[in-house]
Design an enzyme around this catalytic site. Structure first.
Site, mmCIF file in Angstrom:
data_model
loop_
_atom_site.group_PDB
_atom_site.id
_atom_site.type_symbol
_atom_site.label_atom_id
_atom_site.label_comp_id
_atom_site.label_asym_id
_atom_site.label_seq_id
_atom_site.Cartn_x
_atom_site.Cartn_y
_atom_site.Cartn_z
ATOM 1 C CG ASN A 6 -1.893 1.071 1.302
ATOM 2 O OD1 ASN A 6 -1.841 1.991 0.486
ATOM 3 N ND2 ASN A 6 -2.800 0.999 2.251
ATOM 4 C CE LYS A 13 -0.945 2.189 6.407
ATOM 5 N NZ LYS A 13 -2.380 2.174 6.612
ATOM 6 N NE ARG A 64 -6.181 1.356 -0.315
ATOM 7 C CZ ARG A 64 -6.257 2.476 0.389
ATOM 8 N NH1 ARG A 64 -5.194 2.952 1.008
ATOM 9 N NH2 ARG A 64 -7.393 3.122 0.482
ATOM 10 C CG HIS A 153 -13.028 3.570 2.467
ATOM 11 N ND1 HIS A 153 -13.720 4.599 3.054
ATOM 12 C CD2 HIS A 153 -11.719 3.799 2.702
ATOM 13 C CE1 HIS A 153 -12.853 5.435 3.627
ATOM 14 N NE2 HIS A 153 -11.634 4.970 3.414
ATOM 15 N N GLY A 183 -12.341 5.484 9.369
ATOM 16 C CA GLY A 183 -10.906 5.549 9.676
ATOM 17 C C GLY A 183 -10.478 7.001 9.609
ATOM 18 C CG ASN A 184 -6.547 8.639 9.661
ATOM 19 O OD1 ASN A 184 -6.787 9.302 10.673
ATOM 20 N ND2 ASN A 184 -5.550 7.783 9.599
ATOM 21 N N GLY A 185 -9.950 8.441 6.665
ATOM 22 C CA GLY A 185 -11.021 8.702 5.705
ATOM 23 C C GLY A 185 -12.255 7.977 6.205
ATOM 24 N NE ARG A 214 -9.465 12.682 3.016
ATOM 25 C CZ ARG A 214 -9.510 11.376 2.755
ATOM 26 N NH1 ARG A 214 -10.511 10.868 2.073
ATOM 27 N NH2 ARG A 214 -8.561 10.586 3.189
ATOM 28 C CG ASP A 255 -6.186 10.110 16.964
ATOM 29 O OD1 ASP A 255 -7.120 9.586 17.599
ATOM 30 O OD2 ASP A 255 -5.191 9.480 16.570
ATOM 31 C CB VAL A 304 -13.614 6.026 14.191
ATOM 32 C CG1 VAL A 304 -14.765 6.586 15.000
ATOM 33 C CG2 VAL A 304 -12.482 7.044 14.065
ATOM 34 N N GLY A 305 -14.658 3.106 13.831
ATOM 35 C CA GLY A 305 -15.803 2.189 13.856
ATOM 36 C C GLY A 305 -15.591 1.002 14.771
ATOM 37 C CD GLU A 306 -11.705 -2.380 13.009
ATOM 38 O OE1 GLU A 306 -10.718 -2.675 13.714
ATOM 39 O OE2 GLU A 306 -11.670 -2.379 11.767
ATOM 40 C CD GLU A 354 -8.492 -0.860 3.573
ATOM 41 O OE1 GLU A 354 -7.805 -0.404 4.511
ATOM 42 O OE2 GLU A 354 -9.015 -0.141 2.705
HETATM 43 P P1 ADP Z 1 -6.665 4.624 8.089
HETATM 44 O O1 ADP Z 1 -7.864 5.250 7.458
HETATM 45 O O2 ADP Z 1 -5.440 5.478 7.998
HETATM 46 O O3 ADP Z 1 -6.447 3.179 7.741
HETATM 47 P P2 ADP Z 1 -7.603 3.656 10.664
HETATM 48 O O4 ADP Z 1 -8.657 2.797 10.133
HETATM 49 O O5 ADP Z 1 -6.477 3.023 11.419
HETATM 50 O O6 ADP Z 1 -6.987 4.671 9.619
HETATM 51 O O7 ADP Z 1 -8.310 4.720 11.639
HETATM 52 C C1 ADP Z 1 -7.557 5.723 12.234
HETATM 53 C C2 ADP Z 1 -8.398 6.493 13.195
HETATM 54 O O8 ADP Z 1 -9.033 5.602 14.126
HETATM 55 C C3 ADP Z 1 -7.540 7.402 14.051
HETATM 56 O O9 ADP Z 1 -7.487 8.680 13.507
HETATM 57 C C4 ADP Z 1 -8.250 7.423 15.370
HETATM 58 O O10 ADP Z 1 -8.974 8.639 15.433
HETATM 59 C C5 ADP Z 1 -9.236 6.297 15.332
HETATM 60 N N1 ADP Z 1 -9.084 5.410 16.485
HETATM 61 C C6 ADP Z 1 -8.200 4.415 16.662
HETATM 62 N N2 ADP Z 1 -8.363 3.843 17.877
HETATM 63 C C7 ADP Z 1 -9.374 4.514 18.483
HETATM 64 C C8 ADP Z 1 -10.015 4.411 19.760
HETATM 65 N N3 ADP Z 1 -9.636 3.512 20.669
HETATM 66 N N4 ADP Z 1 -11.027 5.261 20.011
HETATM 67 C C9 ADP Z 1 -11.398 6.183 19.116
HETATM 68 N N5 ADP Z 1 -10.841 6.330 17.915
HETATM 69 C C10 ADP Z 1 -9.838 5.503 17.596
#
Ligand code: ADP
Length: 367
Positions: A6, A13, A64, A153, A183-185, A214, A255, A304-306, A354
């Site tokens: 990636n 990555k 990717r 995604h 995630g970040n996105g 964004r 974050d 964030v979702g997880e 992914e």
């Molecule tokens: P990417 O889109 O770069 O793959 P990720 O899926 O790893 O990113 O998501 C990154 C975001 O997940 C971080 O910016 C952070 O805000 C959020 N995150 C990670 N762990 C936690 C947590 N325990 N609680 C809340 N948000 C989290």
């Protein structure tokens, strides 16, 4: 073994995936490519990646690629013509595709004897029907410059949709899902029977949900307004919407963990950022529920979702009349199914992977 790459503009990555043993395999990150203190270029980054792995064991490389445009609807074996086509798509994804291209070039030079496969983030969304993919602008302009909803995604979305079906013990063909990749996105996708039928990201990954930096959706007149009243040129407008908006623009931090901490200590800007973020998600769930007609499950994934129970709870609050309920204890524990037993709409937390999905698609094509 499959090497999954990636490649971003300044980082690579990687993961070496053994499909027979998903937990095994090296993974890592080479950062600061072309920056002080880092390696000089992608070729040097690849050198570093390959130094750490058993190069002789690599049977194929999966790359990717963010934007496949209208051309790529499935993974493809990379040859010179494919690479040229990905280069032609750079104007559609200037922030994302160049890293992928450089990664392919460097990896093909280092590993010329194995097949290289490009896996596109947009491909899963090729099934979105014209009514959802078409922007209501001058049709000739749209056709000339390929302006339409592509969505992103997709690899993650396809992967977690299948895992959610496994988790619920129901065939994917029969399920209507809203997948929230946060995630970040961040994006929301309506999935009917395993096929994407609408998604929140558009021509580029800027549209839709609130993200780390964004803006997501806004009145399309805002850029012209900023140009008129603030004298910003288009590059400055793009920069503020891509890099200084979203959680960062509202709360000063991008974050979600920090936003949650600041909100807990009474920071009003962080509280508003959280509310805007969750309100936008709720709005898309409602829209996609309407698109799907019947909703069987909502699936949360990515950072964030997880990991953020507060975001999941706030995003779904008030949806009880639609059969959407969250069990507070299950949610706090980040369990896989966080709705109560027997709920009309299941709510799931499904970790995305992914790299594993890219390895599977690569193997399916060339091994
Ligand atoms: P990417 O889109 O770069 O793959 P990720 O899926 O790893 O990113 O998501 C990154 C975001 O997940 C971080 O910016 C952070 O805000 C959020 N995150 C990670 N762990 C936690 C947590 N325990 N609680 C809340 N948000 C989290």
């Amino acid at each position: 073994m499959i090497l999954v790459l990636n490649s971003g503009s300044s980082s690579v990555k990687f993961r070496v995936v053994d499909l027979a043993d998903p937990a095994a395999g090296e993974r890592g990150l080479v950062e600061k490519i072309g920056e002080p203190g880092g390696v000089p270029d992608h070729a040097a980054a690849l050198e570093e990646v390959l130094d750490g792995v058993d190069a002789a064991a690599i049977e194929a490389v999966g790359h990717r690629i963010v934007h496949g445009g209208s051309r790529f609807h499935a993974p493809v074996v990379v040859d010179d013509a494919v690479l040229d086509a990905v280069r032609e798509l750079v104007p559609l994804a200037p922030l994302h595709n160049p890293g992928g291209i450089t990664g392919i070039e460097a990896a093909r030079a280092k590993l010329p004897a194995v097949p290289h496969v490009a896996v596109f983030d947009t491909a899963f969304h090729a099934t979105i029907p014209p009514a959802a993919a078409t922007y209501a602008i001058d049709r000739e302009l749209a056709a000339r410059y390929d302006i339409r909803r592509f969505g992103f995604h997709g690899t993650s979305c396809a992967y977690v949709s299948a895992r959610a079906a496994d988790l619920l013990g129901r065939p994917l063909d029969d399920l209507n899902l809203v997948v929230l990749h946060l995630g970040n996105g961040a994006s929301a996708t309506a999935v009917r029977g395993g096929r994407s039928v609408d998604t929140s990201m558009g021509l580029t990954p800027l549209e839709g949900l609130v993200m780390g930096t964004r803006s997501g959706d806004l009145d399309p007149a805002v850029p012209a307004y900023l140009h008129r009243v603030a004298g910003m040129d288009f590059a400055a407008v793009d920069d503020t919407l891509q890099r200084h908006a979203g959680l960062l623009g509202l709360a000063g931090v991008n974050d979600m963990r920090t936003v949650l901490e600041h909100r807990a200590s009474g920071d009003e800007a962080a509280a508003l950022a959280f509310d805007v973020y969750c309100h936008r998600i709720r709005k898309y769930i409602g829209a996609f529920h309407a698109v799907l007609g019947r909703l069987d499950a909502i699936v949360f994934t990515a950072g964030v979702g997880e990991n953020a129970p507060a975001v999941r709870a706030a995003s779904l609050s008030g949806l009880e009349p639609w059969g959407v309920t969250v069990d507070a204890a299950r949610n706090e524990a980040n369990e896989r199914v966080i709705s109560p037993d027997g709920a009309r709409v299941a709510v799931c937390v499904v970790p995305t992977d992914e790299e594993h999905a890219i390895a599977e698609q690569t193997a399916a094509l060339v091994l």
